[in-house]
Write an enzyme that holds these catalytic residues in place. Structure first.
Site, PDB file in Angstrom:
ATOM      1  N   HIS A 295       0.806  -1.213   0.000  1.00 54.86           N
ATOM      2  CA  HIS A 295       0.000   0.000   0.000  1.00 54.86           C
ATOM      3  C   HIS A 295       0.838   1.261   0.000  1.00 54.86           C
ATOM      4  O   HIS A 295       0.401   2.293  -0.511  1.00 54.86           O
ATOM      5  CB  HIS A 295      -0.967  -0.001   1.189  1.00 54.86           C
ATOM      6  CG  HIS A 295      -2.183  -0.822   0.928  1.00 54.86           C
ATOM      7  ND1 HIS A 295      -2.212  -2.176   1.156  1.00 54.86           N
ATOM      8  CD2 HIS A 295      -3.399  -0.498   0.410  1.00 54.86           C
ATOM      9  CE1 HIS A 295      -3.403  -2.637   0.808  1.00 54.86           C
ATOM     10  NE2 HIS A 295      -4.130  -1.655   0.345  1.00 54.86           N
ATOM     11  N   GLY A 296       2.016   1.207   0.582  1.00 54.35           N
ATOM     12  CA  GLY A 296       2.813   2.424   0.546  1.00 54.35           C
ATOM     13  C   GLY A 296       4.101   2.300   1.306  1.00 54.35           C
ATOM     14  O   GLY A 296       4.245   1.447   2.186  1.00 54.35           O
TER      15      GLY A 296
END
Lengths: 479, 294
Positions: A323-324
């Site tokens: 996701h990041g």
């Protein structure tokens, strides 16, 4: 080019007309789809095109080569090359600076300035990288045949409706559709329009209105009482769901207009009765990807309890980092894993338990799962781990710890910020979704056409009056 | 396919139709700036921030032959963006005779250094390349309006915004509850925020030079006046903490010797918050200014 922009509206109308009226053969339609997909992607930044072109070419030729190579060791090397290139690009653009910055924090003597790349993250890189990766792996495992048409393959990699935020498609599902002749089906087209409308409702009405108050609460969380902080977390749950599933609905609806069927990405996740059910219904294309390419190769659930715990942790850790590039995402993933494990371990007992599965407990279980998921979203939304813990600590503030205090806090925030109008909108969202929880999407009522039309007009007018267009993009574009 | 195509055309025409209808109703109640982009250019204008937008009604200045082109301290501090917008708004009347009233105050000649982007005008309404003089102004609605256009119908017709009305001459009429406790509460909030802002604000050479450049470019054809509109004494005190009025105005006087400075008296004025005058005081303040520039 955002899905909720005027540019996209014009783009889609012109593309639709040209696709069905000018380009009538499969070959010309594929070429046209490829051209408009590159145009769509280049709208953000034309430099991104080089990366997606390189990724498409490499995986196309590696796929061909693997299919023609009988020796296992050579095939393995070719797969490794594909993995190296795709994951390498992802690591370079998305994670390199994060790891360097983290290293500098551990080794304070190290000077980060000379080491950081500070390159722009290409939009949707995580999505199309996973899509091409699955293609190479499936060809290697001989689950699918290698694609021999470069145009079809490139169009599969960059198919514009799902290019920047999914659903992450498998070659056997999407690539196969590029090989078939498309026939215009009115039912699909009407369904597509309804999906787009429902997606716009979720994105422009719910997510973009709610984001105003979420930003306010998260931005100054130290100044708010526990009730407001809990309210902020629950609002963010609605925001991220509507932002992302709204995008998916528009993507699936747009694909239908062009005669394609994309896989379902959300199945009303907030009506889940526990966290495992939630993960089966949230971002399904990613969850299935992890299941097929990480969880099952690690042994899946047919292993000892310790290995099962390890497998779950690995999947959720990778999910977090996917996701990041931030510790908040990693912690969010790990915490989800922690909540997932007990149910995964005791699933058999749990499913047999008459008490736990009593119908009367359905609503409390849904509410409790929503509460848990909302608390976990705080880690996803917060800018740092310190802020996330500060926020959660604020929610659990013992001096405010009573239902009355919580409600007072929420009431105070709502009246001061005059955001009462979001409640009827949220009510419409969740009631419509609940009524359709066994159908495909929230507006998928089985009604006579005239009532369907009236319902669509009603949603259109809600959008016409309440839509909000802040400058922010869809949340999942950053991944 | 024919049926779907027919349906799509009808839907498309209906969607465009309701949007055109909403745009045709756009006026002074749905947005604080819209009418500034639809009003006809005049050779005389008022320039400045919200003090001027709220406080100067062109109907009482030069017999109404003047347009109020002031915005607010975030959108229209003295800057290249504001100067370009003024030239663009004036168009051909830039080179015709007229009067320019420039309202100055410490906030439009300074920078707030605590902000990540102290030049906040860069992403505000005047820097979006919106055209002037069209009605309806689609350029404004597309580039600057962040809501569904149905809200225009709500704010203009169905549930008109009673607290604000931007008139066609650019004057923003603000109607607020004027009981003493309300004024006190608003004033306390405003003073607290300005106290905080004053601590991180510094006089800006860029802003002063932008003002001087504006005066220079207008001086050849128009009579330029600089005015300082009255505010409450508490706010004056806060402003003096970072803004040495005498030295700043001395620079402007030196660079623009033909420009006349007008200080208006606060007697008889009522403010809604200590900063912006109440609408009933607007006639008094505008007339006072008009008399001074005749």
């Amino acid at each position: 080019m955002l899905f909720n922009s005027v540019e996209f509206f014009v783009f889609i109308v012109l593309s639709f007309l040209a696709y069905w009226f000018v380009f009538k053969t499969k070959k010309s339609q594929n070429l046209f789809l490829l051209a408009i997909s590159y145009f769509f992607y280049g709208w953000w930044d034309w430099r991104f095109l080089f990366l997606i072109l390189a990724s498409s070419l490499l995986d196309f030729y590696i796929g061909m080569k693997i299919s023609k190579t009988p020796e296992k060791s050579k095939r393995k090397k070719l797969l490794a090359l594909s993995l190296f290139f795709n994951l390498g690009a992802l690591a370079l653009f998305k994670y390199y600076d994060f790891f360097i910055s983290s290293l500098v924090e551990v080794l304070p003597g190290l000077d980060a300035n000379g080491l950081l790349l500070k390159v722009m993250l290409p939009v949707g890189i995580s999505f199309y990288t996973f899509q091409t990766l699955s293609y190479s792996i499936d060809v290697y495992k001989e689950k699918i045949k290698a694609e021999s048409n470069l145009v079809s393959f490139a169009a599969f990699v960059c198919f514009f409706p799902q290019l920047v935020a999914g659903p992450i498609e498998r070659a056997k599902d999407l690539l196969a559709q590029f090989e078939k002749n498309r026939i215009f089906k009115s039912k699909d087209a009407y369904d597509g329009l309804q999906l787009i409308l429902w997606g716009l409702f979720k994105k422009s009405i719910i997510a973009d209105n709610v984001s105003i108050y979420v930003d306010k609460i998260f931005g100054e969380y130290q100044h708010y009482d526990s009730g407001t902080l809990l309210f902020g977390a629950m609002l963010f749950s609605s925001q991220i769901y509507c932002d992302f599933s709204g995008y998916s609905d528009i993507a699936i609806g747009t694909s239908k207009l062009f005669g394609f069927n994309l896989s379902r990405n959300f199945n009303f996740p907030y009506f889940s009765k526990n966290i495992t059910e939630f993960w089966k219904k949230w971002h399904m294309s990613l969850t299935n990807w992890f299941k097929d390419y990480i969880y099952i190769p690690l042994g899946g659930s047919r292993v000892t309890s310790i290995i099962l715990v390890r497998n779950i942790f690995i999947v959720f850790f990778v999910s977090g980092i996917w996701h990041g590039a931030n510790w908040t995402y990693i912690l969010w993933g790990v915490l989800n894993g922690v909540l997932f494990i007990p149910i995964a371990l005791y699933n058999k007992h749990y499913e047999k338990s008459k008490i736990l599965n009593a119908r009367i407990l359905n609503i409390p279980r849904i509410v409790f799962t929503f509460f848990l998921v909302s608390i976990l979203w705080v880690f996803f939304r917060a800018d740092s781990i310190d802020i996330a813990f500060g926020y959660v600590e604020g929610i659990a503030n013992l001096t405010d710890f009573s239902p009355v205090a919580y409600l007072k806090g929420i009431y105070g925030f709502v009246t001061w910020n005059k955001c009462q109008y979001i409640f009827p909108l949220l009510f419409i969202l969740y009631v419509f979704e609940y009524l359709n929880k066994n159908n495909q999407f929230g507006l998928d009522f089985k009604l006579k056409p005239v009532f369907k039309l009236l319902l669509s007009i009603f949603i259109f007018f809600l959008w016409f009056v309440f839509a909000n267009y802040p400058s922010e993009e869809f949340i999942y574009f950053q991944f | 396919m024919k049926t779907f195509f027919k349906f799509s055309v009808i839907a498309l025409v209906s969607i465009l139709g309701v949007h055109f209808y909403a745009a045709s109703l756009a006026g002074g109640r749905f947005d604080d700036n819209y009418n500034k982009f639809t009003m006809e250019p005049k050779s005389s204008i008022v320039v400045g921030s919200s003090r001027a937008t709220h406080g100067l009604n062109p109907n009482f200045i030069l017999g109404g032959e003047i347009a109020n082109f002031a915005f607010d301290a975030f959108s229209s501090p003295f800057s290249k963006e504001y100067n370009d917008a003024i030239y663009s708004f004036l168009g051909d009347s830039l080179k015709s005779k007229g009067t320019v009233i420039i309202e100055v105050n410490p906030w439009t000649l300074s920078l707030d250094t605590s902000l990540a982007e102290p030049f906040r005008e860069k992403d505000r309404v005047l820097s979006k390349g919106i055209s002037f003089g069209d009605k309806p102004n689609f350029s404004f609605l597309f580039k600057n309006y962040d809501h569904g256009w149905g809200k225009i119908i709500m704010d203009e017709v169905l549930f008109p915004n009673e607290s604000k009305n931007l008139h066609n001459n650019g004057w923003l009429e603000v109607s607020l509850e004027m009981g003493k406790p309300s004024i006190k509460e608003r004033k306390a909030g405003l003073l607290a925020s300005y106290r905080k802002k004053a601590k991180s604000s510094i006089v800006s050479d860029y802003r002063i030079n932008s003002l001087i450049a504006l005066i220079d470019s207008l001086n050849d054809f128009k009579k330029v006046f600089i005015t300082k509109l009255p505010v409450c004494t508490e706010l004056l005190k806060i402003e003096s903490e970072f803004f040495n009025e005498d030295s700043v105005y001395a620079i402007i006087r030196e660079q623009c010797p033909t420009t006349e400075f007008i200080d208006l008296k606060p007697q008889g004025l009522i403010w809604i918050d200590g900063h912006h005058v109440f609408k009933n005081s607007v006639e008094l303040m505008s007339s006072r200014l008009s008399q001074r520039i005749q």
